[in-house]
Design a protein around this motif. Structure first.
Motif, short mmCIF file in Angstrom:
data_model
loop_
_atom_site.label_atom_id
_atom_site.label_comp_id
_atom_site.label_asym_id
_atom_site.label_seq_id
_atom_site.Cartn_x
_atom_site.Cartn_y
_atom_site.Cartn_z
N HIS A 1 0.86 -1.19 0.00
CA HIS A 1 0.00 0.00 0.00
C HIS A 1 0.89 1.24 0.00
O HIS A 1 1.63 1.48 0.96
N PRO A 2 0.85 2.05 -1.05
CA PRO A 2 1.64 3.29 -1.07
C PRO A 2 1.14 4.25 0.00
O PRO A 2 -0.02 4.22 0.41
N GLY A 3 2.04 5.11 0.45
CA GLY A 3 1.71 6.03 1.53
C GLY A 3 0.50 6.90 1.24
O GLY A 3 -0.28 7.21 2.15
N ASN A 4 0.30 7.29 -0.04
CA ASN A 4 -0.81 8.19 -0.35
C ASN A 4 -2.16 7.49 -0.31
O ASN A 4 -3.20 8.13 -0.46
N ALA A 5 -2.16 6.16 -0.09
CA ALA A 5 -3.42 5.43 0.04
C ALA A 5 -3.86 5.30 1.49
O ALA A 5 -4.96 4.82 1.76
N LEU A 6 -3.01 5.74 2.42
CA LEU A 6 -3.31 5.63 3.85
C LEU A 6 -3.91 6.93 4.38
O LEU A 6 -3.54 8.02 3.92
N PRO A 7 -4.82 6.86 5.35
CA PRO A 7 -5.42 8.08 5.90
C PRO A 7 -4.40 8.95 6.61
O PRO A 7 -3.69 8.49 7.52
N ASP A 8 -4.28 10.21 6.19
CA ASP A 8 -3.47 11.23 6.87
C ASP A 8 -4.44 12.24 7.48
O ASP A 8 -5.34 12.74 6.80
N PHE A 9 -4.24 12.59 8.75
CA PHE A 9 -5.14 13.51 9.43
C PHE A 9 -4.43 14.12 10.63
O PHE A 9 -3.30 13.74 10.96
N LYS A 10 -5.10 15.08 11.27
CA LYS A 10 -4.56 15.71 12.47
C LYS A 10 -5.55 15.57 13.62
O LYS A 10 -6.76 15.65 13.41
#
Length: 314
Positions: free
Chosen positions: A141-150
Motif C-alpha cells: 500500500h503506497p503512503g498516499n493510500a493511507l489516511p493522513d489527518f490531524k
C-alpha cells in the motif's frame, strides 16, 4: 480525558549488526504482546556507504503478518509467492505468512551503488487462531493510500486498523491500530480509546503519559481498559499500536503459533525444504533467490552436518 495508568515501560535492547543497529522492543520477558503485536524492531537510523547494504537471506514465517514501515531509505522484498516489491518511506508492506511463506529483504542495486540512509520499524502481528493456517499473501500500500489527518494538532498516518473515526485500507484479521504520529513540543492529544490494549513507542523526542516521562527508544504500555492523554515535551515521532488481545502465543526464531507443536513442525518442515531443494515441500524459495538462512544451530549452506552427542566425531 483523565490519564490512564501505565502497565510497563520497556527500553529497547540495541544490537549492533556490523555498523547497523537494531533495537528490539517486543517481545519482552514481562510483556510478550500488545494486542496482536508480538514483535517490534526499530532499524537504524543508519548511513550506508556506497557499496554497502542489507542482505537478509530467505527465511520462513508462520502464524503472523509482517509489517515493514520506513521513515527513510528503501528496501527490496522478494517472496515465495513470486512477489518482488520495493518499499519506500510512508508505504506499507503487509505480508501474511499464514501456513507458511519465505521471503528475503535486501538493499537494491541503485541504493547500494550511491549509498543511503535507512530508518524504519518492523513489526509482526500474530494471527487469530482460526487464521493461523490461512493462505499466505502479500499486499503493498503506497503512503498516499493511507489516511493522513490531524488530532490535537498532531499529524498522524493510520497504517493499520481503525482510530479517530478513520480506517486503513490494509486488510487485517482482528481489531488493531497502528499509527505513525509527528508531534511538536507542547501538543496534547488523547489516545484512541476503542482498543483493548494500547502502547506508545517513542522513536524520537519525549512525551508524558500516565504521569511518567517516556523518552526516545521506550515503549509505554498502558493499563487495560481506558484511553489516555499524551503531553508532548519535545518534538516527537511516535508509533501508537495495539488492538484486541491474542491470548497466549509462542514465538521461536521466525515462527509464531498458538501451540508449541506447530512451531516444532515448522522447524522440521524448514529443514526438509532445505534438504529437498525447496521442491515439492511446505516452504518454497523466494523469487530470484538461491540462498537461505538455516535454523539457529543448524549448519550454514555448504557446511558439513554438525556432530551431536549421539554421533561423536572420530
Amino acid at each position: 480525558m483523565a490519564d490512564r495508568a501505565l502497565d510497563i515501560v520497556i527500553d529497547g535492547r540495541t544490537k549492533d549488526l556490523g555498523g547497523f543497529q537494531v533495537s528490539r522492543v517486543l517481545p519482552f520477558a514481562k510483556r510478550r504482546l500488545v494486542g496482536p503485536f508480538i514483535f517490534l524492531d526499530e532499524m537504524g537510523p543508519a548511513t550506508f556507504k556506497p557499496g554497502d547494504g542489507i542482505d537478509v537471506r530467505p527465511h520462513p514465517h508462520i502464524g503472523l503478518a509482517t509489517v515493514t514501515y520506513l521513515f527513510d531509505g528503501e528496501m527490496d522484498h522478494a517472496d515465495s509467492l513470486g512477489v518482488f516489491q520495493t518499499i519506500y518511506p510512508g508505504d506499507v508492506n503487509w505480508m501474511t505468512a499464514g501456513r507458511g511463506i519465505v521471503h528475503s529483504e535486501r538493499t537494491g542495486l541503485a541504493a547500494r551503488e550511491t549509498g543511503f540512509h535507512l530508518h524504519g520499524i518492523q513489526t509482526w502481528v500474530a494471527l487469530p487462531e482460526d487464521r493461523e493456517d490461512t493462505e499466505p499473501a502479500f499486499h503493498h500500500h503506497p503512503g498516499n493510500a493511507l489516511p493522513d489527518f490531524k488530532t490535537g494538532g498532531v499529524s498522524m498516518r493510520l497504517i493499520l486498523g481503525t482510530a479517530y473515526g478513520q480506517e486503513s485500507p490494509v486488510e487485517v484479521f482482528s481489531p488493531i491500530v497502528y499509527i505513525h504520529a509527528e508531534a511538536e513540543a507542547g501538543a496534547v492529544f488523547d489516545l484512541p480509546g476503542e482498543h483493548e490494549e494500547l502502547a506508545v513507542y517513542v522513536v524520537s523526542g519525549a512525551i508524558e503519559l500516565g504521569g511518567e516521562r517516556i523518552a526516545t527508544g521506550q515503549l509505554a504500555v498502558l493499563a487495560d481498559g481506558q484511553a489516555g492523554e499524551v503531553s508532548v515535551q519535545e518534538a516527537s515521532r511516535l508509533m501508537i499500536l495495539g488492538g484486541a488481545s491474542m491470548g497466549t502465543r509462542f514465538i521461536e526464531w521466525n515462527f509464531v503459533a498458538s501451540t508449541k507443536q506447530q512451531i516444532e513442525t515448522a522447524k522440521q518442515d524448514w529443514r526438509d525444504s532445505i534438504a529437498n531443494g525447496f521442491d515439492g515441500t511446505r516452504f518454497t524459495q523466494a523469487r530470484g533467490e538461491t540462498e537461505y538462512i538455516p535454523l539457529p544451530g543448524d549448519p550454514e549452506p555448504g557446511e558439513p552436518p554438525r556432530p551431536t552427542k549421539d554421533c561423536p566425531t572420530t
